[in-house]
Design a protein around this motif. Structure first.
Motif, PDB file in Angstrom:
ATOM      1  N   UNK A  51       0.805  -1.220   0.000  1.00  0.00           N
ATOM      2  CA  UNK A  51       0.000   0.000   0.000  1.00  0.00           C
ATOM      3  C   UNK A  51       0.831   1.260   0.000  1.00  0.00           C
ATOM      4  N   UNK A  52       2.172   1.135  -0.065  1.00  0.00           N
ATOM      5  CA  UNK A  52       3.053   2.298  -0.068  1.00  0.00           C
ATOM      6  C   UNK A  52       3.155   2.933  -1.457  1.00  0.00           C
ATOM      7  N   UNK A  53       3.477   4.206  -1.478  1.00  0.00           N
ATOM      8  CA  UNK A  53       3.629   4.930  -2.739  1.00  0.00           C
ATOM      9  C   UNK A  53       4.888   4.487  -3.473  1.00  0.00           C
ATOM     10  N   UNK A  54       4.775   4.354  -4.801  1.00  0.00           N
ATOM     11  CA  UNK A  54       5.952   4.117  -5.637  1.00  0.00           C
ATOM     12  C   UNK A  54       6.581   5.476  -5.909  1.00  0.00           C
ATOM     13  N   UNK A  55       7.866   5.592  -5.695  1.00  0.00           N
ATOM     14  CA  UNK A  55       8.536   6.876  -5.905  1.00  0.00           C
ATOM     15  C   UNK A  55       9.729   6.699  -6.828  1.00  0.00           C
ATOM     16  N   UNK A  56      10.248   7.824  -7.293  1.00  0.00           N
ATOM     17  CA  UNK A  56      11.419   7.822  -8.171  1.00  0.00           C
ATOM     18  C   UNK A  56      12.663   7.317  -7.443  1.00  0.00           C
ATOM     19  N   UNK A  57      12.652   7.313  -6.120  1.00  0.00           N
ATOM     20  CA  UNK A  57      13.783   6.729  -5.388  1.00  0.00           C
ATOM     21  C   UNK A  57      13.915   5.241  -5.703  1.00  0.00           C
ATOM     22  N   UNK A  58      12.773   4.549  -5.695  1.00  0.00           N
ATOM     23  CA  UNK A  58      12.792   3.112  -5.971  1.00  0.00           C
ATOM     24  C   UNK A  58      12.719   2.803  -7.468  1.00  0.00           C
ATOM     25  N   UNK A  59      12.039   3.671  -8.221  1.00  0.00           N
ATOM     26  CA  UNK A  59      11.831   3.468  -9.659  1.00  0.00           C
ATOM     27  C   UNK A  59      12.217   4.749 -10.401  1.00  0.00           C
ATOM     28  N   UNK A  60      13.519   4.988 -10.601  1.00  0.00           N
ATOM     29  CA  UNK A  60      13.991   6.245 -11.190  1.00  0.00           C
ATOM     30  C   UNK A  60      13.406   6.564 -12.566  1.00  0.00           C
ATOM     31  N   UNK A  61      12.990   5.563 -13.316  1.00  0.00           N
ATOM     32  CA  UNK A  61      12.449   5.820 -14.654  1.00  0.00           C
ATOM     33  C   UNK A  61      11.076   6.510 -14.619  1.00  0.00           C
ATOM     34  N   UNK A  62      10.415   6.550 -13.467  1.00  0.00           N
ATOM     35  CA  UNK A  62       9.131   7.258 -13.362  1.00  0.00           C
ATOM     36  C   UNK A  62       9.267   8.717 -13.794  1.00  0.00           C
ATOM     37  N   UNK A  63      10.410   9.322 -13.508  1.00  0.00           N
ATOM     38  CA  UNK A  63      10.606  10.742 -13.817  1.00  0.00           C
ATOM     39  C   UNK A  63      10.642  10.998 -15.330  1.00  0.00           C
ATOM     40  N   UNK A  64      10.749   9.944 -16.137  1.00  0.00           N
ATOM     41  CA  UNK A  64      10.765  10.091 -17.597  1.00  0.00           C
ATOM     42  C   UNK A  64       9.365  10.215 -18.189  1.00  0.00           C
ATOM     43  N   UNK A  65       8.338   9.938 -17.391  1.00  0.00           N
ATOM     44  CA  UNK A  65       6.959  10.036 -17.857  1.00  0.00           C
ATOM     45  C   UNK A  65       6.444  11.450 -17.637  1.00  0.00           C
ATOM     46  N   UNK A  66       5.677  11.968 -18.622  1.00  0.00           N
ATOM     47  CA  UNK A  66       5.213  13.361 -18.585  1.00  0.00           C
ATOM     48  C   UNK A  66       3.691  13.446 -18.479  1.00  0.00           C
ATOM     49  N   UNK A  67       3.168  13.606 -17.274  1.00  0.00           N
ATOM     50  CA  UNK A  67       1.719  13.770 -17.122  1.00  0.00           C
ATOM     51  C   UNK A  67       1.310  15.233 -17.291  1.00  0.00           C
ATOM     52  N   UNK A  68       0.106  15.424 -17.801  1.00  0.00           N
ATOM     53  CA  UNK A  68      -0.452  16.779 -17.883  1.00  0.00           C
ATOM     54  C   UNK A  68      -1.979  16.678 -17.900  1.00  0.00           C
ATOM     55  N   UNK A  69      -2.609  17.653 -17.276  1.00  0.00           N
ATOM     56  CA  UNK A  69      -4.066  17.726 -17.335  1.00  0.00           C
ATOM     57  C   UNK A  69      -4.453  18.144 -18.757  1.00  0.00           C
ATOM     58  N   UNK A  70      -5.511  17.539 -19.303  1.00  0.00           N
ATOM     59  CA  UNK A  70      -5.934  17.904 -20.660  1.00  0.00           C
ATOM     60  C   UNK A  70      -6.385  19.359 -20.712  1.00  0.00           C
ATOM     61  N   UNK A  71      -6.919  19.860 -19.610  1.00  0.00           N
ATOM     62  CA  UNK A  71      -7.243  21.279 -19.466  1.00  0.00           C
ATOM     63  C   UNK A  71      -6.484  21.778 -18.243  1.00  0.00           C
ATOM     64  N   UNK A  72      -5.348  22.468 -18.437  1.00  0.00           N
ATOM     65  CA  UNK A  72      -4.513  22.877 -17.302  1.00  0.00           C
ATOM     66  C   UNK A  72      -5.230  23.709 -16.241  1.00  0.00           C
TER      67      UNK A  72
END
Length: 94
Positions: A51-72
């Motif tokens: 139930x813990x959060x996945x973070x870039x510390x454990x999974x550094x490749x997460x920072x390569x993904x680019x999320x954005x709201x369709x309407x900022x």
């Protein structure tokens, strides 16, 4: 009564992180709430067993993904995530 004012600081850039540990999106303006920027870190991935959060510390490749709201300006709008390979994936609404 006199109101003194002084410069406390200067905002050079606003970045909002819609998904925890993924890239931030640059904004021209944002709304600030008691708990920070509206829409910042509204989503994240969690490990099913712990139930813990996945973070870039454990999974550094997460920072390569680019999320954005369709309407900022509407943080209830769907989020589109662009993968490191340029593919888009759309989430359900927030």
């Amino acid at each position: 009564m006199s109101h003194a004012s002084w410069e406390l600081g200067q905002v050079n850039r606003i970045l909002r992180y819609p998904v925890k540990s993924m890239k931030g999106e640059a904004l021209e303006e944002s709304t600030l709430a008691w708990n920070g920027l509206v829409g910042d870190r509204s989503f994240g991935f969690c490990e099913v067993k712990s139930g813990g959060w996945l973070t870039a510390r454990e999974f550094p490749r997460l920072i390569l993904y680019e999320p954005r709201y369709t309407d900022p300006l509407n943080t209830d709008s769907p989020i589109v995530v662009t993968t490191p390979h340029g593919r888009n994936s759309q989430s359900a609404t927030g």
